[in-house]
Each structure stands twice: as structure tokens, then as C-alpha cells.
Design a protein around this motif. Structure first.
Motif, PDB file in Angstrom:
ATOM      1  N   LEU A 151      -4.250  -1.430  -7.315  1.00 46.31           N
ATOM      2  CA  LEU A 151      -4.857  -0.154  -8.204  1.00 46.31           C
ATOM      3  C   LEU A 151      -6.512  -0.239  -7.584  1.00 46.31           C
ATOM      4  N   ALA A 152      -6.900  -1.354  -7.116  1.00 46.44           N
ATOM      5  CA  ALA A 152      -8.244  -1.659  -6.660  1.00 46.44           C
ATOM      6  C   ALA A 152      -8.751  -1.104  -5.444  1.00 46.44           C
ATOM      7  N   LEU A 158      -6.974   3.445 -19.842  1.00 47.15           N
ATOM      8  CA  LEU A 158      -7.692   4.070 -20.784  1.00 47.15           C
ATOM      9  C   LEU A 158      -8.581   5.227 -20.190  1.00 47.15           C
ATOM     10  N   LYS A 159      -9.131   4.989 -19.087  1.00 46.19           N
ATOM     11  CA  LYS A 159      -9.826   5.968 -18.418  1.00 46.19           C
ATOM     12  C   LYS A 159      -9.081   7.073 -18.182  1.00 46.19           C
ATOM     13  N   LEU A 202       0.973  -1.171  -0.112  1.00 45.98           N
ATOM     14  CA  LEU A 202       0.080  -0.002  -0.029  1.00 45.98           C
ATOM     15  C   LEU A 202       1.023   1.485  -0.301  1.00 45.98           C
ATOM     16  N   THR A 203       0.640   2.133  -0.822  1.00 39.59           N
ATOM     17  CA  THR A 203       1.308   3.464  -1.021  1.00 39.59           C
ATOM     18  C   THR A 203       0.470   4.404  -0.764  1.00 39.59           C
ATOM     19  N   VAL A 204       0.593   5.366   0.320  1.00 35.94           N
ATOM     20  CA  VAL A 204      -0.082   6.283   0.791  1.00 35.94           C
ATOM     21  C   VAL A 204       0.528   7.602   1.036  1.00 35.94           C
ATOM     22  N   HIS A 205       0.189   8.791   0.348  1.00 34.91           N
ATOM     23  CA  HIS A 205       1.052  10.080   0.424  1.00 34.91           C
ATOM     24  C   HIS A 205       0.529  10.754   1.766  1.00 34.91           C
ATOM     25  N   ASP A 206      -0.781  10.734   1.974  1.00 33.37           N
ATOM     26  CA  ASP A 206      -1.381  11.274   3.112  1.00 33.37           C
ATOM     27  C   ASP A 206      -0.592  10.990   4.397  1.00 33.37           C
ATOM     28  N   PRO A 207      -0.773  12.083   5.342  1.00 40.21           N
ATOM     29  CA  PRO A 207      -0.194  11.644   6.747  1.00 40.21           C
ATOM     30  C   PRO A 207      -1.103  10.265   7.107  1.00 40.21           C
ATOM     31  N   ALA A 208      -0.340   9.203   7.659  1.00 39.48           N
ATOM     32  CA  ALA A 208      -1.279   8.063   8.135  1.00 39.48           C
ATOM     33  C   ALA A 208      -2.308   8.356   9.170  1.00 39.48           C
ATOM     34  N   ALA A 223      -1.385   5.547  -5.061  1.00 42.16           N
ATOM     35  CA  ALA A 223      -0.076   5.764  -6.240  1.00 42.16           C
ATOM     36  C   ALA A 223      -0.651   5.161  -7.565  1.00 42.16           C
ATOM     37  N   THR A 224      -2.132   5.391  -7.878  1.00 42.35           N
ATOM     38  CA  THR A 224      -2.628   4.851  -8.995  1.00 42.35           C
ATOM     39  C   THR A 224      -1.957   5.276 -10.267  1.00 42.35           C
ATOM     40  N   ALA A 225      -1.533   6.618 -10.654  1.00 42.81           N
ATOM     41  CA  ALA A 225      -0.817   7.088 -11.677  1.00 42.81           C
ATOM     42  C   ALA A 225       0.545   6.468 -11.748  1.00 42.81           C
ATOM     43  N   GLU A 226       1.268   6.517 -10.762  1.00 42.40           N
ATOM     44  CA  GLU A 226       2.394   5.812 -10.715  1.00 42.40           C
ATOM     45  C   GLU A 226       2.586   4.418 -11.133  1.00 42.40           C
ATOM     46  N   ARG A 227       1.526   3.667 -10.496  1.00 42.34           N
ATOM     47  CA  ARG A 227       1.473   2.135 -10.637  1.00 42.34           C
ATOM     48  C   ARG A 227       1.166   2.260 -12.463  1.00 42.34           C
TER      49      ARG A 227
END
Lengths: 232, 112
Positions: free
Chosen positions: A176-177, A228-229, A116-122, A183-187
Motif C-alpha cells: 500500500l505504501a 479512513l482517508k 506489485l500490481t500495476v494497471h498501466d502498461p509497464a 491496487a490501493t482500493a482493491e487492497r
């Protein structure tokens, strides 16, 4: 029962060969792993194979059984045609007998960053998910990384260094789901290019052999849809 | 990620979209041809109709685009040596371009 088992010992200088064994007196409901353990104990202690939990949870004893990848511990002897032909997982370097080197498989798995990659503070207490968000991970998180799917995939045979393979792509989609992952864009960017994701031609060998009944082909389709989306 | 960078998604999408068009065009053609094409003049008149002519042009482009992505996929999977891959890709690319030229010439002559 008759068995035909792939044998190879890098130290004895001989070519790989198929060795025949015959053994009877199995209990009703005995699994292939029971047979392998008895062959090793009663007939040939030099036979090498991996095994651990023995109940389809750890994924150690993935083998090519009568031409089809599966777990020895959940494959019933009764359902197998004789001689039961057992080979190591296809397309992987053989270390010895039925033991293969899974380095490439794990490399591809690590490459999708299966965490899991989370950019916001935990959050102070815990990450929250609705039951619906949690349900999106069903059919994805159950993967035991046995390698049956990726080593049944011709695209992975031809390009194991570049194509991620169905197991890693299923995990790519699992994150991704995930509603908590950020990190959707990076993935997606990481999976772009002609090889990593797009070597999949949807022949569904992976889905056919998965001992846990998972569907990597569907996950790969979902990744393509999401890509695609993001572009249109 | 941009369309320019989408080197995996673009060919895949092209193949999917062209496949839909190819299927629709072929189904349409089969219906028309089963309905009966009497002779060469009938055939020529049929392809001379502007809409049919344009649809056939698009079919040709879709077919060759579809075939190009498929051929490229097969060569990427099976042909590892760079020299061989380049030679075969060039060969198929050239063959497809010539096919496109010949097809265009035929259709435009009929349509003109």
C-alpha cells in the motif's frame, strides 16, 4: 548449561514432553543455534528443528525461547536464563519436535497479494521512485517471514484462519505504501470486515518479538488511517 | 468501498472516538467532583444544567457504544460456537439497552 526442549514424535504414540539436556564448553558469543546443533550431534540425533542460513537472514529457526519468540541463530546463549526452555512457535500445529506447520501463516501472507500490481502498461526501462518514495518502504521490506510476530499474537492464535496476522499485514502495508503500486482500493477492500485487519487490538506482542526490529503494529495503524482517508 | 461496507472500520472508529469523549468527560467530572459536591441537592442541580445534562447523555451513549464494540470484540475472539456467541451477544446487548433506558430516565428526570 541446562536445556529443556519440547519433544514430540507423531509416530511413537507418546504425548508431547519436555526433555532435559546438559551440555557445556561453549565459546564466548555462541548462539542458541550452536547449542541445538551440538545437542543433535553429540547427545540426541533424533532432535528435529529447522535451520538454514544461521545468521538471521532466512528466518527458518524461529522458536519459543524461554517463553519468547526469537531466532535461535541470533540469540546469544549468555543472555538466556537456565534451564533454557525451548518450545516450537506457539499456536501452530507441531509436525515434530520444534518443527511446526506454517501453512496458515503462508496462506495469510499469500492472501494480501504481496507483489506489485500495476494497471498501466509497464514502462520501457524501469519503474522510477524518488529517494523519499523509496524511504517509505524502510522498516517494511526487511521482513524475513520467520513467523515470530504472528505466532506471538493472541488474535492470530484465536483466529488464524480469518485474521491476517501481523506479518501479512506488515506486507499489506509494504505494498500500500509503495508509490508504484496501483491496487490501493482493491487492497483496502480486501482487508475490510471485522476479522482480516480489525482483529488487531494493538497489544504490540509482534513489535516486541520481531528479531529484525520491525513494527507491524505501526503498519496496521497506517492501514486503518488510509482506510479512513479513503472513506472521508 | 462505502461506509455501509466498512464493517470493520466503523466499529473501530466508534470505539476510538467514544474513547476520546469518555476520557474528556471523565477528566472534567473528576475536576468538578474533587472541587466539591456538597450534597444530593447540589448534585441534582449540577446535572439539571442543560449543558451538563446533554453532555452526560452523550457520555452514556458513548460509554455503551464503546462497551458494545469491546464486548463484541472479546466474544468474537473467544466464543466460537455460534449459538453461545449469539446468546451472549444478545445478553450483553439487552443489558446495555436496559442500562441506556435506566440512564436516560434518570438524566431526563433530573433535567426536566
Amino acid at each position: 548449561m541446562q536445556f529443556l526442549i519440547y519433544r514430540y514424535d507423531p509416530d511413537d504414540g507418546r504425548e508431547p514432553r519436555m526433555q532435559a539436556y546438559e551440555l557445556d564448553g561453549f565459546d564466548a558469543g555462541a548462539k542458541l543455534l550452536d547449542a541445538l546443533l551440538r545437542i543433535k550431534a553429540e547427545l540426541d540425533p533424533s532432535l528435529s528443528f529447522r535451520r538454514s542460513c544461521g545468521e538471521g537472514v532466512c528466518g527458518s529457526d524461529a522458536l519459543n525461547i524461554n517463553g519468547r519468540n526469537g531466532l535461535a541463530c541470533v540469540t546469544s546463549l549468555a543472555e538466556l536464563a537456565q534451564p533454557v526452555t525451548i518450545r516450537p512457535l506457539p499456536g501452530q500445529p507441531v509436525i515434530r519436535d520444534l518443527v511446526v506447520d506454517m501453512s496458515q501463516f503462508y496462506h495469510q501472507y499469500r492472501a494480501v497479494k504481496p507483489w506489485l500490481t500495476v494497471h498501466d502498461p509497464a514502462p520501457e526501462t524501469e519503474y522510477r521512485q524518488t529517494p523519499a518514495e523509496r524511504a517509505r518502504l524502510d522498516g517494511l521490506y526487511e521482513c524475513i517471514l520467520c513467523g515470530c510476530c504472528s505466532t506471538a499474537c493472541p488474535s492470530f492464535w484465536w483466529n488464524p484462519d480469518k485474521f491476517r496476522g501481523p506479518a501479512a499485514l506488515l506486507q499489506a502495508w509494504r505494498f500500500l505504501a509503495d508509490s508504484r503500486d496501483q491496487a490501493t482500493a482493491e487492497r483496502l477492500a480486501e482487508l475490510e470486515g471485522p476479522y482480516r485487519l480489525f482483529r488487531c487490538h494493538s497489544i504490540m506482542n509482534c513489535t516486541d518479538v520481531c528479531p529484525k526490529g520491525l513494527n507491524p503494529t505501526r503498519a496496521i495503524g497506517k492501514i486503518k488511517q488510509l482506510m479512513l482517508k479513503h472513506l472521508v | 468501498m462505502s461506509w455501509r461496507a466498512a464493517s470493520g472500520l466503523r466499529p473501530w472508529l466508534l470505539q476510538r472516538l467514544s474513547a476520546v469523549y469518555l476520557a474528556a468527560y471523565l477528566l472534567f467530572s473528576v475536576v468538578v467532583w474533587v472541587g466539591g459536591v456538597a450534597d444530593f441537592h447540589h448534585w441534582q442541580a449540577w446535572f439539571a444544567q442543560p449543558l451538563v445534562n446533554a453532555a452526560s447523555l452523550l457520555f452514556l451513549v458513548a460509554l455503551l457504544g464503546h462497551a458494545w464494540v469491546g464486548t463484541r470484540d472479546i466474544l468474537m475472539d473467544y466464543v466460537k460456537p455460534v449459538g453461545w456467541r449469539f446468546a451472549l451477544l444478545s445478553l450483553f446487548g439487552l443489558a446495555f439497552l436496559i442500562s441506556l433506558g435506566l440512564g436516560l430516565r434518570g438524566l431526563l428526570q433530573v433535567g426536566a
